[in-house]
Write a protein that holds these residues in place. Structure first.
Motif, PDB file in Angstrom:
ATOM      1  N   SER A   1      55.424  41.541  41.948  1.00  0.00           N
ATOM      2  CA  SER A   1      55.071  42.522  40.836  1.00  0.00           C
ATOM      3  C   SER A   1      53.959  43.602  41.122  1.00  0.00           C
ATOM      4  O   SER A   1      54.141  44.498  40.754  1.00  0.00           O
ATOM      5  CB  SER A   1      54.400  41.589  39.787  1.00  0.00           C
ATOM      6  OG  SER A   1      53.999  42.344  38.558  1.00  0.00           O
ATOM      7  N   ALA A   2      53.049  43.451  41.804  1.00  0.00           N
ATOM      8  CA  ALA A   2      52.010  44.437  42.462  1.00  0.00           C
ATOM      9  C   ALA A   2      52.955  45.390  43.132  1.00  0.00           C
ATOM     10  O   ALA A   2      52.490  46.347  43.219  1.00  0.00           O
ATOM     11  CB  ALA A   2      51.049  43.798  43.232  1.00  0.00           C
ATOM     12  N   ASN A   3      53.819  44.919  44.050  1.00  0.00           N
ATOM     13  CA  ASN A   3      54.319  46.044  45.009  1.00  0.00           C
ATOM     14  C   ASN A   3      55.402  47.110  44.005  1.00  0.00           C
ATOM     15  O   ASN A   3      55.539  48.006  44.248  1.00  0.00           O
ATOM     16  CB  ASN A   3      55.539  44.932  45.792  1.00  0.00           C
ATOM     17  CG  ASN A   3      54.635  44.560  47.020  1.00  0.00           C
ATOM     18  OD1 ASN A   3      53.798  44.946  47.449  1.00  0.00           O
ATOM     19  ND2 ASN A   3      55.104  43.439  47.614  1.00  0.00           N
ATOM     20  N   ALA A   4      55.857  46.160  43.155  1.00  0.00           N
ATOM     21  CA  ALA A   4      56.461  47.006  42.165  1.00  0.00           C
ATOM     22  C   ALA A   4      55.772  48.150  41.324  1.00  0.00           C
ATOM     23  O   ALA A   4      55.945  49.256  41.171  1.00  0.00           O
ATOM     24  CB  ALA A   4      57.348  46.205  41.034  1.00  0.00           C
ATOM     25  N   GLY A   5      54.531  47.580  40.908  1.00  0.00           N
ATOM     26  CA  GLY A   5      53.887  48.514  40.390  1.00  0.00           C
ATOM     27  C   GLY A   5      53.123  49.691  41.053  1.00  0.00           C
ATOM     28  O   GLY A   5      53.012  50.745  40.780  1.00  0.00           O
ATOM     29  N   LEU A   6      52.808  49.123  42.504  1.00  0.00           N
ATOM     30  CA  LEU A   6      52.696  50.284  43.588  1.00  0.00           C
ATOM     31  C   LEU A   6      53.453  51.244  43.640  1.00  0.00           C
ATOM     32  O   LEU A   6      53.214  52.302  43.783  1.00  0.00           O
ATOM     33  CB  LEU A   6      52.113  49.413  44.943  1.00  0.00           C
ATOM     34  CG  LEU A   6      51.831  50.331  46.150  1.00  0.00           C
ATOM     35  CD1 LEU A   6      50.554  51.001  45.849  1.00  0.00           C
ATOM     36  CD2 LEU A   6      51.910  49.423  47.255  1.00  0.00           C
ATOM     37  N   GLU A   7      54.792  50.809  43.645  1.00  0.00           N
ATOM     38  CA  GLU A   7      55.848  51.811  43.947  1.00  0.00           C
ATOM     39  C   GLU A   7      55.920  52.896  42.596  1.00  0.00           C
ATOM     40  O   GLU A   7      56.288  54.091  42.646  1.00  0.00           O
ATOM     41  CB  GLU A   7      57.306  51.183  44.226  1.00  0.00           C
ATOM     42  CG  GLU A   7      57.527  50.627  45.429  1.00  0.00           C
ATOM     43  CD  GLU A   7      57.246  51.227  46.506  1.00  0.00           C
ATOM     44  OE1 GLU A   7      57.663  52.375  46.684  1.00  0.00           O
ATOM     45  OE2 GLU A   7      56.655  50.760  47.579  1.00  0.00           O
TER      46      GLU A   7
ATOM     47  N   ALA B   1      45.352  48.274  45.373  1.00  0.00           N
ATOM     48  CA  ALA B   1      44.187  46.927  45.366  1.00  0.00           C
ATOM     49  C   ALA B   1      45.000  45.805  44.913  1.00  0.00           C
ATOM     50  O   ALA B   1      44.786  44.700  45.179  1.00  0.00           O
ATOM     51  CB  ALA B   1      43.240  47.389  44.808  1.00  0.00           C
ATOM     52  N   ALA B   2      45.889  45.801  43.884  1.00  0.00           N
ATOM     53  CA  ALA B   2      46.276  44.698  43.220  1.00  0.00           C
ATOM     54  C   ALA B   2      47.492  43.919  44.116  1.00  0.00           C
ATOM     55  O   ALA B   2      47.556  42.880  44.308  1.00  0.00           O
ATOM     56  CB  ALA B   2      47.182  45.300  41.919  1.00  0.00           C
ATOM     57  N   VAL B   3      48.087  44.824  45.046  1.00  0.00           N
ATOM     58  CA  VAL B   3      48.995  44.091  46.041  1.00  0.00           C
ATOM     59  C   VAL B   3      48.179  43.485  47.069  1.00  0.00           C
ATOM     60  O   VAL B   3      48.476  42.471  47.216  1.00  0.00           O
ATOM     61  CB  VAL B   3      49.773  45.295  46.729  1.00  0.00           C
ATOM     62  CG1 VAL B   3      50.498  44.827  47.923  1.00  0.00           C
ATOM     63  CG2 VAL B   3      50.650  45.969  45.809  1.00  0.00           C
ATOM     64  N   HIS B   4      46.949  43.810  47.548  1.00  0.00           N
ATOM     65  CA  HIS B   4      46.029  43.122  48.294  1.00  0.00           C
ATOM     66  C   HIS B   4      45.610  41.968  47.841  1.00  0.00           C
ATOM     67  O   HIS B   4      45.504  41.032  48.470  1.00  0.00           O
ATOM     68  CB  HIS B   4      44.868  44.187  48.959  1.00  0.00           C
ATOM     69  CG  HIS B   4      45.588  45.233  49.741  1.00  0.00           C
ATOM     70  ND1 HIS B   4      44.580  46.516  49.646  1.00  0.00           N
ATOM     71  CD2 HIS B   4      46.636  45.447  50.346  1.00  0.00           C
ATOM     72  CE1 HIS B   4      45.301  47.364  50.379  1.00  0.00           C
ATOM     73  NE2 HIS B   4      46.538  46.803  50.866  1.00  0.00           N
ATOM     74  N   GLN B   5      45.429  41.978  46.476  1.00  0.00           N
ATOM     75  CA  GLN B   5      44.576  40.606  45.974  1.00  0.00           C
ATOM     76  C   GLN B   5      45.906  39.690  45.618  1.00  0.00           C
ATOM     77  O   GLN B   5      45.558  38.696  45.965  1.00  0.00           O
ATOM     78  CB  GLN B   5      44.213  41.211  44.402  1.00  0.00           C
ATOM     79  CG  GLN B   5      43.585  40.123  43.795  1.00  0.00           C
ATOM     80  CD  GLN B   5      42.828  40.463  42.404  1.00  0.00           C
ATOM     81  OE1 GLN B   5      43.153  41.596  42.014  1.00  0.00           O
ATOM     82  NE2 GLN B   5      42.045  39.750  41.667  1.00  0.00           N
TER      83      GLN B   5
ATOM     84  N   LEU C   1      48.009  33.815  50.160  1.00  0.00           N
ATOM     85  CA  LEU C   1      47.504  33.063  51.429  1.00  0.00           C
ATOM     86  C   LEU C   1      46.753  32.078  50.944  1.00  0.00           C
ATOM     87  O   LEU C   1      46.693  31.029  51.695  1.00  0.00           O
ATOM     88  CB  LEU C   1      46.626  34.204  52.359  1.00  0.00           C
ATOM     89  CG  LEU C   1      46.403  33.564  53.607  1.00  0.00           C
ATOM     90  CD1 LEU C   1      47.355  33.114  54.599  1.00  0.00           C
ATOM     91  CD2 LEU C   1      45.290  34.932  54.146  1.00  0.00           C
ATOM     92  N   ILE C   2      45.637  32.223  50.134  1.00  0.00           N
ATOM     93  CA  ILE C   2      44.896  30.873  49.505  1.00  0.00           C
ATOM     94  C   ILE C   2      45.857  29.848  49.069  1.00  0.00           C
ATOM     95  O   ILE C   2      45.319  28.394  49.508  1.00  0.00           O
ATOM     96  CB  ILE C   2      43.996  31.576  48.365  1.00  0.00           C
ATOM     97  CG1 ILE C   2      42.887  32.562  49.095  1.00  0.00           C
ATOM     98  CG2 ILE C   2      43.435  30.314  47.749  1.00  0.00           C
ATOM     99  CD1 ILE C   2      42.160  33.094  47.830  1.00  0.00           C
ATOM    100  N   ALA C   3      46.831  30.206  48.284  1.00  0.00           N
ATOM    101  CA  ALA C   3      47.839  29.110  47.709  1.00  0.00           C
ATOM    102  C   ALA C   3      48.337  28.525  48.823  1.00  0.00           C
ATOM    103  O   ALA C   3      48.544  27.025  49.033  1.00  0.00           O
ATOM    104  CB  ALA C   3      48.849  29.585  46.752  1.00  0.00           C
TER     105      ALA C   3
END
Length: 355
Positions: free
Chosen positions: A126-132, A167-171, A177-179
């Motif tokens: 979803s973050a990648n879609a928002g980034l695009e 920033a949303a993509v990185h987060q 990664l934490i999961a």
């Protein structure tokens, strides 16, 4: 007349000497009286006497048997107070329940972590879609600004949205990664929880063994000797409770080393028992001891001395007793017997030709 008496006395003395010599030769089994039959009275009935003792400490609460009683395998000889050991078993079972619950909880945590990974991956998408989308909007506003169609504020707004999308993509990637790390931690911890379950099961088995060991039972059929355990007595591991003498007995005959040259396993033997009015029994020679009896003594004689007298050593020979004989049930370990073997026979028990 006196000469006649003197001659007669001489003949009588000579006859007495000859008879005495013959008696000595016969007694010592020397030629011409040497026989193929070897005999020894240094022989005894033997059996496997089993000492019964507890494997744990406690107070005896029941001794249902008496001295010299006939017992069967599994019969109770003595009962040790089992209350503490019963509680230890319940404690071990409770520990197993806790360990299994922790393992089940770990399984649920694993499934939850797997679901969080899927959710994190969806957030990344979803973050990648928002980034695009923000990248496209920023590109359009920049082109329009170059043509003086869009204002500078619109370009800055789209640029800020683009930065926020990055920033949303990185987060989202960090959350994924934490999961994954949380899932790895749960998997590693699961090994420890599985080991705890196995340890708890082993503790239950040990507690069950200890509880079973509070019952001291006869290991096989036989007859008890003196029962030394008493109700109320505190016993520890190794304390003598009773002796069990099985029904199976045999004879150990100690023959002189000069007697065993022609003895072989399988030869027929016979023996009489002093305690049974010299009742005769038959059997077979089973095997020889690996050394003379003196070699098994606690204090061995040292023959490396200045004065030495040669003494014939004795070799223990085990004799099996044929079943189905009269009064066989009266044979008990320790009885004295006189054993006889005809060494002229072959190992199969048949007498050699001319023997």
């Amino acid at each position: 007349m006196s000469n006649f008496l003197r001659s007669l006395a001489t003949y009588v003395a000579a006859m007495i000497g000859i008879v005495g010599t013959l008696v000595v030769i016969y007694a010592w089994n020397l030629p011409p009286f040497k026989s193929s039959v070897e005999m020894t009275n240094d022989a005894y009935v033997r059996g496997q006497i089993t000492l019964l003792s507890p494997q744990l400490a406690g107070y005896i609460i029941d001794v249902p048997v008496q001295d010299y009683q006939i017992v069967r395998r599994g019969d109770l000889i003595a009962q040790i107070d089992d209350r503490i050991f019963a509680q230890k078993l319940e404690q071990a079972r409770a520990t197993l329940t806790t360990a299994e619950a922790s393992l089940a909880n770990s399984e649920q945590s694993k499934k939850s972590a797997e679901a969080k990974i899927l959710s994190a991956k969806a957030s990344v998408e979803s973050a990648n879609a928002g980034l695009e989308a923000s990248r496209a909007a920023f590109g359009r506003s920049s082109e329009l600004r170059a043509k003086n169609i869009a204002s500078q504020s619109e370009v800055e707004r789209d640029r800020a949205a683009f930065d926020q999308a990055q920033a949303a993509v990185h987060q989202a990637q960090a959350q994924a990664l934490i999961a994954e790390q949380d899932l790895s931690t749960i998997i590693v911890g699961r090994k420890s929880l599985e080991a705890n379950v196995q340890s708890a099961k082993a503790s239950i088995r040990l507690a069950e063994i200890d509880l079973a060991n509070t019952r001291i039972v006869a290991p096989r059929d036989g007859q008890l000797g003196e029962v030394t355990g008493r109700v109320g007595q505190y016993v520890s591991a190794g304390t003598q409770i009773a002796l069990v003498v099985p029904d199976h007995v045999w004879v150990v005959a100690n023959f002189k080393e000069t007697q065993v040259a022609d003895m072989h396993a399988g030869q027929a033997v016979s023996f009489t028992v002093d305690a049974l009015k010299n009742q005769k029994f038959i059997g077979r020679l089973e095997r020889f001891a690996p050394a003379t009896g003196s070699e098994f003594s606690v204090l061995k004689a040292d023959n490396a001395t200045g004065n030495f007298t040669k003494i014939a050593q004795r070799i223990p020979v085990r004799l099996a007793i044929d079943p189905g004989q009269a009064m066989l049930e009266k044979l008990v370990p320790g009885m004295s017997v006189v054993a006889t073997i005809d060494v002229s026979q072959t190992a199969a028990g048949t007498t050699k030709a001319g023997g």
